[in-house]
Design an enzyme around this catalytic site. Structure first.
Site, PDB file in Angstrom:
ATOM      1  N   GLU A 206       0.902  -1.145  -0.154  1.00  0.00           N
ATOM      2  CA  GLU A 206      -0.085   0.023   0.033  1.00  0.00           C
ATOM      3  C   GLU A 206       0.874   1.043  -0.030  1.00  0.00           C
ATOM      4  O   GLU A 206       0.569   2.428  -0.538  1.00  0.00           O
ATOM      5  CB  GLU A 206      -0.992  -0.206   1.344  1.00  0.00           C
ATOM      6  CG  GLU A 206      -1.910  -1.050   1.262  1.00  0.00           C
ATOM      7  CD  GLU A 206      -2.857  -0.999  -0.030  1.00  0.00           C
ATOM      8  OE1 GLU A 206      -3.259   0.024  -0.668  1.00  0.00           O
ATOM      9  OE2 GLU A 206      -3.186  -2.024  -0.470  1.00  0.00           O
TER      10      GLU A 206
ATOM     11  N   ASN B  23     -10.494   2.600   2.986  1.00  0.00           N
ATOM     12  CA  ASN B  23      -9.987   2.539   1.731  1.00  0.00           C
ATOM     13  C   ASN B  23     -11.316   1.676   0.883  1.00  0.00           C
ATOM     14  O   ASN B  23     -11.658   2.017  -0.361  1.00  0.00           O
ATOM     15  CB  ASN B  23      -8.742   1.930   1.675  1.00  0.00           C
ATOM     16  CG  ASN B  23      -8.389   1.675   0.107  1.00  0.00           C
ATOM     17  OD1 ASN B  23      -8.250   2.558  -0.459  1.00  0.00           O
ATOM     18  ND2 ASN B  23      -8.172   0.328  -0.284  1.00  0.00           N
TER      19      ASN B  23
ATOM     20  N   TRP C 131      -9.348   7.957  -7.609  1.00  0.00           N
ATOM     21  CA  TRP C 131     -10.680   8.216  -8.491  1.00  0.00           C
ATOM     22  C   TRP C 131     -10.527   7.764  -9.873  1.00  0.00           C
ATOM     23  O   TRP C 131     -11.799   7.355 -10.379  1.00  0.00           O
ATOM     24  CB  TRP C 131     -11.049   9.879  -8.316  1.00  0.00           C
ATOM     25  CG  TRP C 131     -11.959   9.992  -7.213  1.00  0.00           C
ATOM     26  CD1 TRP C 131     -11.344  10.502  -6.018  1.00  0.00           C
ATOM     27  CD2 TRP C 131     -13.271   9.871  -7.113  1.00  0.00           C
ATOM     28  NE1 TRP C 131     -12.567  10.692  -5.109  1.00  0.00           N
ATOM     29  CE2 TRP C 131     -13.756  10.130  -5.897  1.00  0.00           C
ATOM     30  CE3 TRP C 131     -14.320   9.323  -7.801  1.00  0.00           C
ATOM     31  CZ2 TRP C 131     -14.899   9.846  -5.150  1.00  0.00           C
ATOM     32  CZ3 TRP C 131     -15.642   9.330  -7.200  1.00  0.00           C
ATOM     33  CH2 TRP C 131     -15.939   9.587  -6.088  1.00  0.00           C
TER      34      TRP C 131
ATOM     35  N   TRP D  97     -16.148  11.689 -12.506  1.00  0.00           N
ATOM     36  CA  TRP D  97     -15.134  11.447 -11.469  1.00  0.00           C
ATOM     37  C   TRP D  97     -14.676  12.708 -10.840  1.00  0.00           C
ATOM     38  O   TRP D  97     -14.182  12.764  -9.435  1.00  0.00           O
ATOM     39  CB  TRP D  97     -13.910  10.488 -11.989  1.00  0.00           C
ATOM     40  CG  TRP D  97     -13.409  10.838 -12.837  1.00  0.00           C
ATOM     41  CD1 TRP D  97     -13.477  10.367 -14.402  1.00  0.00           C
ATOM     42  CD2 TRP D  97     -11.830  11.858 -12.888  1.00  0.00           C
ATOM     43  NE1 TRP D  97     -12.623  10.901 -15.177  1.00  0.00           N
ATOM     44  CE2 TRP D  97     -11.648  11.688 -14.174  1.00  0.00           C
ATOM     45  CE3 TRP D  97     -11.306  12.303 -12.181  1.00  0.00           C
ATOM     46  CZ2 TRP D  97     -10.407  12.510 -14.900  1.00  0.00           C
ATOM     47  CZ3 TRP D  97     -10.139  12.962 -12.598  1.00  0.00           C
ATOM     48  CH2 TRP D  97      -9.780  13.146 -13.876  1.00  0.00           C
TER      49      TRP D  97
ATOM     50  N   TRP E  60     -20.256  11.527 -19.288  1.00  0.00           N
ATOM     51  CA  TRP E  60     -20.161  11.563 -17.883  1.00  0.00           C
ATOM     52  C   TRP E  60     -21.608  12.423 -17.698  1.00  0.00           C
ATOM     53  O   TRP E  60     -21.800  13.454 -18.328  1.00  0.00           O
ATOM     54  CB  TRP E  60     -19.416  12.140 -17.099  1.00  0.00           C
ATOM     55  CG  TRP E  60     -18.118  11.215 -17.313  1.00  0.00           C
ATOM     56  CD1 TRP E  60     -16.660  11.612 -17.513  1.00  0.00           C
ATOM     57  CD2 TRP E  60     -18.051   9.892 -16.522  1.00  0.00           C
ATOM     58  NE1 TRP E  60     -15.925  10.305 -17.499  1.00  0.00           N
ATOM     59  CE2 TRP E  60     -16.572   9.544 -16.747  1.00  0.00           C
ATOM     60  CE3 TRP E  60     -18.561   9.072 -15.661  1.00  0.00           C
ATOM     61  CZ2 TRP E  60     -16.280   8.195 -16.286  1.00  0.00           C
ATOM     62  CZ3 TRP E  60     -18.169   7.860 -15.335  1.00  0.00           C
ATOM     63  CH2 TRP E  60     -16.762   7.438 -15.600  1.00  0.00           C
TER      64      TRP E  60
HETATM   65  C1  LIG Z   1     -11.502   7.041  -4.484  1.00  0.00           C
HETATM   66  C2  LIG Z   1     -10.139   7.063  -3.489  1.00  0.00           C
HETATM   67  C3  LIG Z   1      -9.662   8.257  -3.058  1.00  0.00           C
HETATM   68  C4  LIG Z   1      -8.454   8.297  -2.376  1.00  0.00           C
HETATM   69  N1  LIG Z   1      -8.080   9.585  -1.779  1.00  0.00           N
HETATM   70  C5  LIG Z   1      -6.986   9.408  -0.902  1.00  0.00           C
HETATM   71  C6  LIG Z   1      -6.544  11.046  -0.417  1.00  0.00           C
HETATM   72  O1  LIG Z   1      -6.957  11.757  -0.903  1.00  0.00           O
HETATM   73  N2  LIG Z   1      -5.412  10.766   0.382  1.00  0.00           N
HETATM   74  C7  LIG Z   1      -4.724   9.694   0.899  1.00  0.00           C
HETATM   75  O2  LIG Z   1      -3.866   9.666   1.369  1.00  0.00           O
HETATM   76  N3  LIG Z   1      -5.374   8.407   0.252  1.00  0.00           N
HETATM   77  C8  LIG Z   1      -6.275   8.468  -0.489  1.00  0.00           C
HETATM   78  N4  LIG Z   1      -6.828   7.281  -1.137  1.00  0.00           N
HETATM   79  C9  LIG Z   1      -6.029   5.940  -0.802  1.00  0.00           C
HETATM   80  C10 LIG Z   1      -6.408   5.075   0.517  1.00  0.00           C
HETATM   81  O3  LIG Z   1      -7.804   4.964   0.499  1.00  0.00           O
HETATM   82  C11 LIG Z   1      -5.992   5.788   1.898  1.00  0.00           C
HETATM   83  O4  LIG Z   1      -4.631   6.010   1.607  1.00  0.00           O
HETATM   84  C12 LIG Z   1      -6.171   4.903   2.903  1.00  0.00           C
HETATM   85  O5  LIG Z   1      -7.546   4.508   3.131  1.00  0.00           O
HETATM   86  C13 LIG Z   1      -5.843   5.432   4.308  1.00  0.00           C
HETATM   87  O6  LIG Z   1      -6.106   4.787   5.371  1.00  0.00           O
HETATM   88  P1  LIG Z   1      -4.773   4.252   6.232  1.00  0.00           P
HETATM   89  O7  LIG Z   1      -3.885   5.370   6.588  1.00  0.00           O
HETATM   90  O8  LIG Z   1      -5.281   3.393   7.590  1.00  0.00           O
HETATM   91  O9  LIG Z   1      -4.099   3.216   5.294  1.00  0.00           O
HETATM   92  P2  LIG Z   1      -3.260   2.032   5.471  1.00  0.00           P
HETATM   93  O10 LIG Z   1      -4.053   0.598   4.714  1.00  0.00           O
HETATM   94  O11 LIG Z   1      -2.690   1.782   6.693  1.00  0.00           O
HETATM   95  O12 LIG Z   1      -2.018   2.012   4.368  1.00  0.00           O
HETATM   96  C14 LIG Z   1      -0.703   2.921   4.738  1.00  0.00           C
HETATM   97  C15 LIG Z   1      -0.401   4.046   3.915  1.00  0.00           C
HETATM   98  O13 LIG Z   1      -0.463   3.685   2.714  1.00  0.00           O
HETATM   99  C16 LIG Z   1      -0.988   4.751   1.734  1.00  0.00           C
HETATM  100  N5  LIG Z   1      -2.127   4.102   1.054  1.00  0.00           N
HETATM  101  C17 LIG Z   1      -3.069   3.129   1.328  1.00  0.00           C
HETATM  102  N6  LIG Z   1      -3.636   2.593   0.447  1.00  0.00           N
HETATM  103  C18 LIG Z   1      -3.385   3.561  -0.859  1.00  0.00           C
HETATM  104  C19 LIG Z   1      -3.936   3.630  -2.072  1.00  0.00           C
HETATM  105  N7  LIG Z   1      -4.728   2.783  -2.476  1.00  0.00           N
HETATM  106  N8  LIG Z   1      -3.155   4.660  -2.829  1.00  0.00           N
HETATM  107  C20 LIG Z   1      -2.445   5.560  -2.297  1.00  0.00           C
HETATM  108  N9  LIG Z   1      -1.977   5.350  -0.985  1.00  0.00           N
HETATM  109  C21 LIG Z   1      -2.409   4.477  -0.167  1.00  0.00           C
HETATM  110  C22 LIG Z   1      -1.686   5.728   2.568  1.00  0.00           C
HETATM  111  O14 LIG Z   1      -0.633   6.889   2.664  1.00  0.00           O
HETATM  112  C23 LIG Z   1      -1.704   4.981   4.074  1.00  0.00           C
HETATM  113  O15 LIG Z   1      -1.835   6.063   5.221  1.00  0.00           O
HETATM  114  C24 LIG Z   1      -8.054   7.322  -1.935  1.00  0.00           C
HETATM  115  C25 LIG Z   1      -8.574   6.084  -2.383  1.00  0.00           C
HETATM  116  C26 LIG Z   1      -9.440   5.942  -3.122  1.00  0.00           C
HETATM  117  C27 LIG Z   1     -10.073   4.513  -3.767  1.00  0.00           C
END
Ligand SMILES: Cc1cc2nc3c(=O)[nH]c(=O)nc-3n(C[C@H](O)[C@H](O)[C@H](O)COP(=O)(O)OP(=O)(O)OC[C@H]3O[C@@H](n4cnc5c(N)ncnc54)[C@H](O)[C@@H]3O)c2cc1C
Length: 474
Positions: free
Chosen positions: A279, A346, A387, A364, A311
């Site tokens: 991640e 997420n 997105w 989107w 869209w």
């Molecule tokens: C539509 C959409 C919009 C999103 N918008 C954002 C946003 O604005 N800011 C944001 O930080 N994340 C975003 N994410 C990614 C992800 O959902 C979040 O980072 C995550 O839910 C944060 O929770 P956590 O810190 O517990 O993550 P954990 O699961 O603990 O992961 C650790 C770190 O890895 C990074 N990470 C994890 N998953 C992703 C991912 N799919 N893409 C990029 N980085 C990731 C984050 O920095 C996160 O804190 C988005 C995902 C989607 C599908």
């Protein structure tokens, strides 16, 4: 005098700009720039502004204790930054400026303008990598291009990590007598610029808090992450995203702590910790993409041909989605959670993004902007990447014919309906059997307090697939 300019890297430890700025005996000052109009133009959520300012306050106090004065400048937009910085450098007698590289296009343009303006005053600018584990441009295909698909990027990223290694910079040692620090709450210009600035007590700031959360998650959470990470009712993820987005903790600190916890880097999916590391690599993937493909910062789809998709911009349907009134319980619970807390799990981000784009066929970009305006962890690279992934317009996007079914997603990832019951008060008393499809039960009880489904998913899914098929034909 050297000046260290803090941006999305609001920390003392593992901060390359601060580390290099403090690498000589020359006096050091620090800077943070508040730009309210620009922040509004970038749709920065009020909760995120408050979080950042609370952290700036904490950082200013810690820097003052080290004998480094944090200056605060207020300008309306990035366009005013070069002149404001030039004046400050002249006033303080700055000869060198240190900052960690920004990745977004507007920010990069601002930094180029700063370099040019300061060069006229013979101030040298040093831009370092503080926001990624590996700097954008380090992980490329054999043809020296950015990867367009995640899995080969991730493999190449791991190889590069093993080759390069990395160091974690310690916080600088004190550079003189402690200085006084005037709290932000006492500075009228901050409130006047931004309105409400009281920090949200649910999101405490501070590097110590970020590291406490990191280590608490690494104790056990990371070992269970592969099994628990998709269930929003469980505390199965780190919830570090607000801290990573503001740079209160660095991605390198996360990787280093993970390696330390596991006694080395996890090598494959079968090993604990690998899924979480993956991640963090997704985070890097989207950041590298943003730098190497500037059109992503300009509201354009990664796949240019998808710009022609028809869209919808329906304001009423969009408002129902924003407010959690779609009649699909998991979608409504997720949106109400976002609106109340500034954060969303997420799995839910994927579900609601799919619903907006594939069930309501709404652009989107509206969803991306709404997330930005609400999220405490709003981050252009991850948000745009997420997105566009969900909409089917992005790098490594979900194939267009794979459309999430919001009901079965709810049944699978919130099987008892605990998350739904927490956020949708109208469904708080529903048994697990009905909570995902509550309408028959509500009708039997004569209740009309929860909205009917605003679309028939089966019909909407076919329409979404047709939209993409039609595009292929043109
Ligand atoms: C539509 C959409 C919009 C999103 N918008 C954002 C946003 O604005 N800011 C944001 O930080 N994340 C975003 N994410 C990614 C992800 O959902 C979040 O980072 C995550 O839910 C944060 O929770 P956590 O810190 O517990 O993550 P954990 O699961 O603990 O992961 C650790 C770190 O890895 C990074 N990470 C994890 N998953 C992703 C991912 N799919 N893409 C990029 N980085 C990731 C984050 O920095 C996160 O804190 C988005 C995902 C989607 C599908």
């Amino acid at each position: 005098m050297r000046l260290v300019w803090f941006r999305n890297d609001l920390r003392l430890s593992d901060n390359p700009a601060l580390r290099h700025g403090c690498a000589s005996d020359e006096p050091v000052a620090a800077l943070f720039i508040i730009s309210p109009t620009q922040w509004r133009q970038h749709k920065m959520a009020p909760i995120r502004q408050r979080f950042i300012l609370a952290q700036v306050d904490a950082l200013g106090r810690e820097l003052a204790a080290l004998g480094i004065q944090l200056h605060l400048l207020r300008v309306e937009t990035f366009a005013e930054v070069p002149a404001a910085l030039t004046d400050l450098c002249r006033e303080l007698g700055v000869s060198q400026l240190y900052a960690n590289q920004a990745i977004e296009l507007d920010e990069q343009r601002r930094d180029h303008a700063v370099t040019a303006a300061l060069a006229e005053q013979e101030v040298g600018c040093h831009w370092l990598n503080g926001c990624c584990v590996l700097p954008p441009g380090r992980v490329l295909t054999g043809g020296r291009e950015m990867f367009k698909v995640f899995t080969p990027f991730s493999r190449a990223w791991l190889k590069a990590l093993d080759e390069d290694g990395f160091v974690i910079h310690r916080a600088p040692a004190p550079r003189g007598e402690p200085l006084p620090w005037q709290p932000l709450a006492e500075r009228a210009f901050v409130d006047a610029a931004l309105g409400e600035t009281t920090p949200d007590p649910r999101w405490p700031v501070g590097e110590a808090e970020a590291l406490r959360r990191l280590h608490a998650f690494l104790e056990q959470g990371v070992l269970d992450y592969g099994e628990t990470r998709d269930f929003p009712a469980l505390a199965g993820t780190s919830v570090l995203s607000p801290y990573l987005a503001a740079g209160i903790v660095s991605p390198r600190q996360c990787v280093a702590a993970l390696q330390q916890r596991l006694g080395g880097r996890p090598q494959s999916k079968a090993q604990p910790g690998f899924v979480w590391l993956n991640e963090l690599i997704w985070r890097e993937f989207y950041r590298h993409l943003l730098v190497l493909i500037p059109t992503l910062s300009m509201n354009r789809p990664f796949k240019p041909e998808t710009a022609a998709l028809p869209w919808s911009w329906d304001p009423d349907a969009f408002a129902a989605w924003c407010e959690g009134r779609t009649g699909y319980p998991i979608v409504d619970a997720a949106m109400r959670c976002l609106n109340a807390t500034g954060w969303m799990h997420n799995r839910l981000r994927m579900i609601v993004a799919s619903f907006l784009t594939k069930d309501l066929h709404i652009h989107w970009r509206l969803g991306e902007d709404y997330f930005m305006s609400r999220l405490i962890d709003g981050d252009l690279a991850a948000n745009n990447g997420g997105w566009q992934w969900a909409a089917g317009t992005g790098a490594d996007a979900a194939p267009y014919f794979r459309v999430f079914n919001p009901t079965t997603q709810g049944q699978r990832f919130d099987p008892q309906g605990d998350f739904i019951r927490t956020w949708v008060s109208e469904l708080a008393d529903l048994p697990a059997t009905y909570v995902h499809q509550p309408h028959d039960w509500l009708r039997l009880k004569g209740r009309q307090d929860y909205p009917a489904p605003m679309v028939d998913h089966a019909v909407a899914r076919v329409r979404a697939i047709e939209m993409f098929r039609d595009l292929e034909k043109t």
